[in-house]
Scaffold this active site. Structure first.
Site, PDB file in Angstrom:
ATOM      1  N   HIS A 251     -14.433  -1.524  -1.105  1.00  0.00           N
ATOM      2  CA  HIS A 251     -14.480  -1.108   0.199  1.00  0.00           C
ATOM      3  C   HIS A 251     -15.156  -1.896   1.056  1.00  0.00           C
ATOM      4  O   HIS A 251     -14.738  -2.276   2.104  1.00  0.00           O
ATOM      5  CB  HIS A 251     -15.382   0.325   0.955  1.00  0.00           C
ATOM      6  CG  HIS A 251     -14.208   0.466   2.146  1.00  0.00           C
ATOM      7  ND1 HIS A 251     -13.934  -0.456   3.023  1.00  0.00           N
ATOM      8  CD2 HIS A 251     -13.525   1.972   2.296  1.00  0.00           C
ATOM      9  CE1 HIS A 251     -12.882   0.316   3.819  1.00  0.00           C
ATOM     10  NE2 HIS A 251     -12.913   1.513   3.501  1.00  0.00           N
TER      11      HIS A 251
ATOM     12  N   ASN B 253       5.415  -3.262   0.406  1.00  0.00           N
ATOM     13  CA  ASN B 253       7.083  -3.689   0.237  1.00  0.00           C
ATOM     14  C   ASN B 253       6.884  -4.234  -0.858  1.00  0.00           C
ATOM     15  O   ASN B 253       6.308  -5.667  -1.192  1.00  0.00           O
ATOM     16  CB  ASN B 253       7.863  -3.913   1.224  1.00  0.00           C
ATOM     17  CG  ASN B 253       9.165  -4.339   0.709  1.00  0.00           C
ATOM     18  OD1 ASN B 253       9.957  -4.242  -0.472  1.00  0.00           O
ATOM     19  ND2 ASN B 253       9.706  -5.139   1.669  1.00  0.00           N
TER      20      ASN B 253
END
Length: 462
Positions: A166, A383
């Protein structure tokens, strides 16, 4: 899709391998920002995405190779992700851009998306099947910064699970990287949004100066016992908030607060219910920290469009346990709204300065609960060009951290929130939440069903 009571399936994995950038990349050292470089971000976060079968993909066996090659090409532009973290003086994190690569696993599973059903949702009980924890790979220093497993399903659909350090990226940052992978899959030679490092933009000032109040980093001496919660068995369940639940919650509010945001409303509700369920000492002080994005027009930091580092702060609302538990919901809501409104450029600068002045302290854990709104970085934002995306988001809650995830249930748009609590307090939490959203408790609500709580059951594994 309903979660089956029992599901057993086999996953066959290839040996883990390192994917390196497709072309030579600069060998250099890049410093993380003082917002990236927080003790509270030194952890690995798992994410999972599920894609339907795309009939136009004639050879599904090649799909793993297609994604692997696309990651390699994307790493040419995001080459710091192929490096390794190390510490400098004063524990300052930096990336050794050595091109060692990200860790990749290909797999296939004898199961369909329909059979998996809601088990793909957080808290995902099949996460270990779709994200193998390669021994020695889950550290912060000297380890791969990204682990990816691509699993082809019997139905032709596939699951991409990943684990991210992170300190390197936040939600919008990793979405940006994965959309670049998708563009590489579709044959593009360069990303439509070029990645921008520029971590120095969120470094401490010279000289550093703390100009705001930061309850989220206060040093707390825990004078009260949380009923042994540190040693308690932690359990996770997800809770669904649809239009009926939101309408019921708003019935608890005075008129001047009725136009509050859905995020603020759910956050105040969860904070109150969680505090009641933990049975804390009435004199204890509790907090709820709201992760607030620093991107966009709301703030004047002027981060470049392609910036993929951490760009958020978590201002905290503070209350005594007794007052929070005994006051109406509007009390908690006003505290949450006030805390979020503190977020601006000066607040971010003050956080960066605090990191340097106080030696990168962890955020306060005692009596703290953190929430992150991931609705704008969930389904529809990734996508790959290989199939319809069914779900994308965090795979589970963390001990003190819950995520808000956009979720469609029976053609109804709502929000799914995974919650992690000690096992002895989860039932009480569920009861308190039902009270808040029940038509029998809230006046003037007709034909409103009680909170629809999505309790995810464990699936036996091989």
């Amino acid at each position: 899709m309903a979660l089956p009571c029992s599901l057993v399936f086999q996953v066959n994995r290839t040996q883990p391998q390192l994917i390196t950038p497709a072309r030579p990349t600069p060998r250099e050292t890049k410093m993380l920002s003082d917002i990236d470089d927080q003790q509270g971000l030194r952890f690995q976060i798992p994410l999972i995405a599920a894609f339907k079968n795309n009939p136009s993909m004639s050879n599904r066996k090649d799909l793993v190779q297609v994604i692997r090659e696309a990651i390699s090409r994307a790493l040419v532009y995001y080459y710091p992700l192929a490096g390794r973290l190390r510490e400098g003086p004063n524990r300052k994190l930096m990336v050794d851009c050595n091109g060692e690569g990200v860790l990749f696993i290909g797999a296939n599973a004898d199961v369909t998306l329909e059979e998996i059903g809601d088990a793909i949702l957080p808290p995902c009980p099949v996460l270990e099947d779709f994200l193998c924890n390669v021994p020695g790979s889950d550290g912060i220093l000297g380890c791969p910064l990204l682990l990816v497993q691509v699993t082809i399903l019997r139905c032709g659909g596939f699951i991409v699970a990943l684990r991210l350090n992170h300190t390197m990226c936040d939600g919008p940052g990793i979405i940006q990287f994965w959309n670049t992978v998708g563009e590489m899959v579709q044959g593009k030679s360069a990303p439509s949004i070029p990645p921008v490092w520029e971590r120095e933009v969120l470094n401490a000032r010279d000289p550093p100066r703390i100009t705001c109040t930061h309850h989220e980093y206060e040093e707390i001496i825990d004078e009260y016992s949380d009923k042994g919660s540190d040693a308690a068995v932690m359990v996770q369940k997800s809770f669904y908030f649809g239009p009926n639940e939101i309408r019921a919650l708003k019935k608890h509010l005075p008129p001047h607060l009725s136009n509050c945001s859905t995020f603020d409303l759910i956050t105040s509700c969860l904070w109150k219910c969680r505090t009641v369920a933990l049975e804390l000492n009435p004199e204890q002080v509790v907090r709820v920290s709201c992760i607030v994005n620093a991107r966009g027009k709301r703030n004047s930091l002027r981060l470049s469009l392609g910036y993929y580092g951490n760009a958020f702060a978590y201002p905290a609302a503070v209350s005594g346990v007794k007052q929070l538990c005994e006051s109406p919901l509007g009390y908690a809501l006003e505290l949450v709204m006030k805390a979020k409104n503190e977020m601006n450029e000066e607040y971010m600068r003050s956080v960066a300065d605090l990191m340097v002045i106080r030696g990168r302290p962890p955020y306060t854990l005692t009596g703290n609960f953190t929430v992150s709104d991931n609705r704008r970085t969930s389904i529809g934002d990734v996508n790959l060009g290989l199939g319809e995306l069914m779900f994308f988001g965090p795979a589970k809650a963390l001990k003190f951290l819950s995520f808000y995830i956009q979720h469609k249930k029976e053609k109804e748009d709502g929000i799914l929130v995974p919650v992690c609590l000690p096992s002895w307090s989860m039932a009480r939490f569920q009861q308190e939440l039902e009270k808040m959203t029940s038509s029998e408790i809230v006046g003037n609500i007709n034909n409103t069903k009680s909170a629809n709580i999505n309790v995810v059951r464990m699936i036996p594994r091989l």
